[in-house]
Design a protein around this motif. Structure first.
Motif, PDB file in Angstrom:
ATOM      1  N   SER A  11       0.933  -1.238  -0.025  1.00 39.63           N
ATOM      2  CA  SER A  11       0.000   0.111   0.042  1.00 39.63           C
ATOM      3  C   SER A  11       0.876   1.229   0.064  1.00 39.63           C
ATOM      4  O   SER A  11       0.395   2.399  -0.273  1.00 39.63           O
ATOM      5  CB  SER A  11      -0.870  -0.062   1.373  1.00 39.63           C
ATOM      6  OG  SER A  11      -0.290  -0.059   2.453  1.00 39.63           O
ATOM      7  N   GLU A 162      -4.240   7.110   1.597  1.00 43.78           N
ATOM      8  CA  GLU A 162      -4.104   5.877   0.816  1.00 43.78           C
ATOM      9  C   GLU A 162      -4.476   4.586   1.648  1.00 43.78           C
ATOM     10  O   GLU A 162      -5.280   3.761   1.279  1.00 43.78           O
ATOM     11  CB  GLU A 162      -3.167   5.951  -0.056  1.00 43.78           C
ATOM     12  CG  GLU A 162      -3.121   4.660  -1.138  1.00 43.78           C
ATOM     13  CD  GLU A 162      -2.379   4.873  -2.168  1.00 43.78           C
ATOM     14  OE1 GLU A 162      -1.622   3.990  -2.496  1.00 43.78           O
ATOM     15  OE2 GLU A 162      -2.170   6.040  -2.718  1.00 43.78           O
ATOM     16  N   LYS A 165      -7.627   3.946   2.980  1.00 47.77           N
ATOM     17  CA  LYS A 165      -8.741   3.728   1.755  1.00 47.77           C
ATOM     18  C   LYS A 165      -8.859   2.400   1.263  1.00 47.77           C
ATOM     19  O   LYS A 165      -9.870   1.823   1.173  1.00 47.77           O
ATOM     20  CB  LYS A 165      -8.571   4.982   0.709  1.00 47.77           C
ATOM     21  CG  LYS A 165      -9.385   6.172   1.094  1.00 47.77           C
ATOM     22  CD  LYS A 165      -8.950   7.215   0.124  1.00 47.77           C
ATOM     23  CE  LYS A 165      -9.547   8.524   0.019  1.00 47.77           C
ATOM     24  NZ  LYS A 165      -9.259   9.734  -1.164  1.00 47.77           N
ATOM     25  N   LYS A 166      -7.386   1.969   1.078  1.00 49.33           N
ATOM     26  CA  LYS A 166      -7.304   0.640   0.356  1.00 49.33           C
ATOM     27  C   LYS A 166      -7.269  -0.440   1.269  1.00 49.33           C
ATOM     28  O   LYS A 166      -7.033  -1.623   0.939  1.00 49.33           O
ATOM     29  CB  LYS A 166      -6.409   0.872  -0.703  1.00 49.33           C
ATOM     30  CG  LYS A 166      -6.674   1.961  -1.680  1.00 49.33           C
ATOM     31  CD  LYS A 166      -5.531   2.130  -2.665  1.00 49.33           C
ATOM     32  CE  LYS A 166      -5.893   2.986  -3.832  1.00 49.33           C
ATOM     33  NZ  LYS A 166      -4.817   3.000  -4.853  1.00 49.33           N
ATOM     34  N   SER A 167      -6.735  -0.223   2.316  1.00 42.93           N
ATOM     35  CA  SER A 167      -6.100  -1.336   3.285  1.00 42.93           C
ATOM     36  C   SER A 167      -6.552  -1.288   4.596  1.00 42.93           C
ATOM     37  O   SER A 167      -6.054  -1.743   5.900  1.00 42.93           O
ATOM     38  CB  SER A 167      -4.518  -1.413   3.123  1.00 42.93           C
ATOM     39  OG  SER A 167      -3.981  -1.349   2.175  1.00 42.93           O
TER      40      SER A 167
END
Length: 321
Positions: A11, A162, A165-167
């Protein structure tokens, strides 16, 4: 373990430069000498020579002043030397934030010491109000620092957003195991040495009083400070910035953990309780290092661990470090 490590790193590969911004041998070691080694050794010698300041009450203020001055000026010298050698990236990468960290806590401590000068003669209620005011004052300063850090240090801001949001699922998993490991490390330390640290006692002494509006305010202040603000502040300083200055993942791990422990005991000289902070620091630094330098993984662990400790303190005052 390798798959776990790669999953975390995935990530933040785009932004990861935490461990290679400067030259470790030329810049990192010199910075650590002035920021950690000199203040820590001088503090230890002062407290050892004067028997932890406890048997020399007439000299305590003078020795404390010397200790504060060393903690203030030694890091400033290290930061100035670093600035001279790395002018191009000093502001761009956010190294200058350490300057504010080095100055403001000392100034704040002096102000709070003056504010609480007659504390020993206060009633429990007045003492709780004063303690709450001190805690909230420090929380406000640290919150402002966090806002400025997120605005000025792009690598922190972008990777933090980020990652969440993604992980976020991976964050939940690592937080669960990280908190368990941190609590386990603290449990082991308690088996070895069970006394409460000076830092912890100064924050929570009012929790031993009977239920009252002043005690409620103290609990709210402690929650805002120890759970919401201080963990993120300390992760920015002790994990991100220290590792940027050191620029070596192995030595950064060592110095990051030591620095975290040191900042909790150096003003009081409470070296006998350094393990109380070093043990959880090792766990937090391990997760930071495994993630390739991402405080989005170490911060939730730190925050929830502090919340558990606070709950224990509220329900059993004096029962933790």
């Amino acid at each position: 373990m390798n798959k776990f490590k790669l999953a975390i790193k995935k990530s933040n590969e785009k932004y990861n430069n935490t461990f290679n911004l400067t030259d470790f041998r030329r810049d990192g070691l010199l910075f650590i000498l002035f920021v950690l080694v000199i203040p820590m050794i001088s503090c230890f010698l002062l407290f050892a020579v004067f028997n932890n300041f406890k048997a020399f009450s007439t000299d305590q203020k003078n020795i404390s002043s010397i200790n504060i001055m060393i903690q203030l000026f030694s890091p400033l010298i290290g930061i100035y030397i670093f600035y001279i050698r790395q002018k191009e990236i000093f502001y761009k990468e956010g190294f200058f934030m350490f300057l504010f960290y080095s100055i403001m806590p000392i100034v704040l401590s002096i102000c709070l010491m003056m504010f609480a000068a007659e504390k020993s003669n206060d009633s429990i209620t007045t003492s709780n109000y004063k303690n709450s005011a001190q805690i909230l004052g420090q929380a406000i300063y640290e919150f402002i620092f966090i806002l400025v850090a997120f605005k000025q240090i792009k690598s922190i801001r972008e990777i933090f957003i980020e990652t969440f949001k993604k992980s976020w699922k991976l964050i939940l998993i690592t937080t669960f195991f990280g908190v368990l490991l941190t609590l386990f490390s603290t449990f082991i330390v308690n088996l070895i040495h069970s006394s409460q640290s000076v830092n912890q006692e100064s924050l929570t002494r009012g929790l031993k009083s009977a239920a009252s509006p002043s005690k409620t305010l103290l609990i709210i202040s402690l929650f805002l400070f120890t759970v919401l603000v201080a963990p993120l502040f300390e992760e920015i300083i002790c994990r991100h910035l220290i590792n940027m200055f050191v620029s070596n993942q192995t030595w950064g791990f060592i110095f990051s953990a030591l620095f975290f422990a040191a900042i909790h005991i150096m003003q009081s000289g409470d070296f006998e309780n350094i393990l109380s902070y070093l043990a959880p620091a090792i766990v937090l630094t391990a997760f930071f290092s495994l993630s390739g330098g991402n405080i989005a993984y170490s911060w939730p662990i730190h925050s929830i661990y502090n919340m558990v400790v606070l709950i224990i303190e509220i329900t059993n005052p004096g029962g933790t470090k």
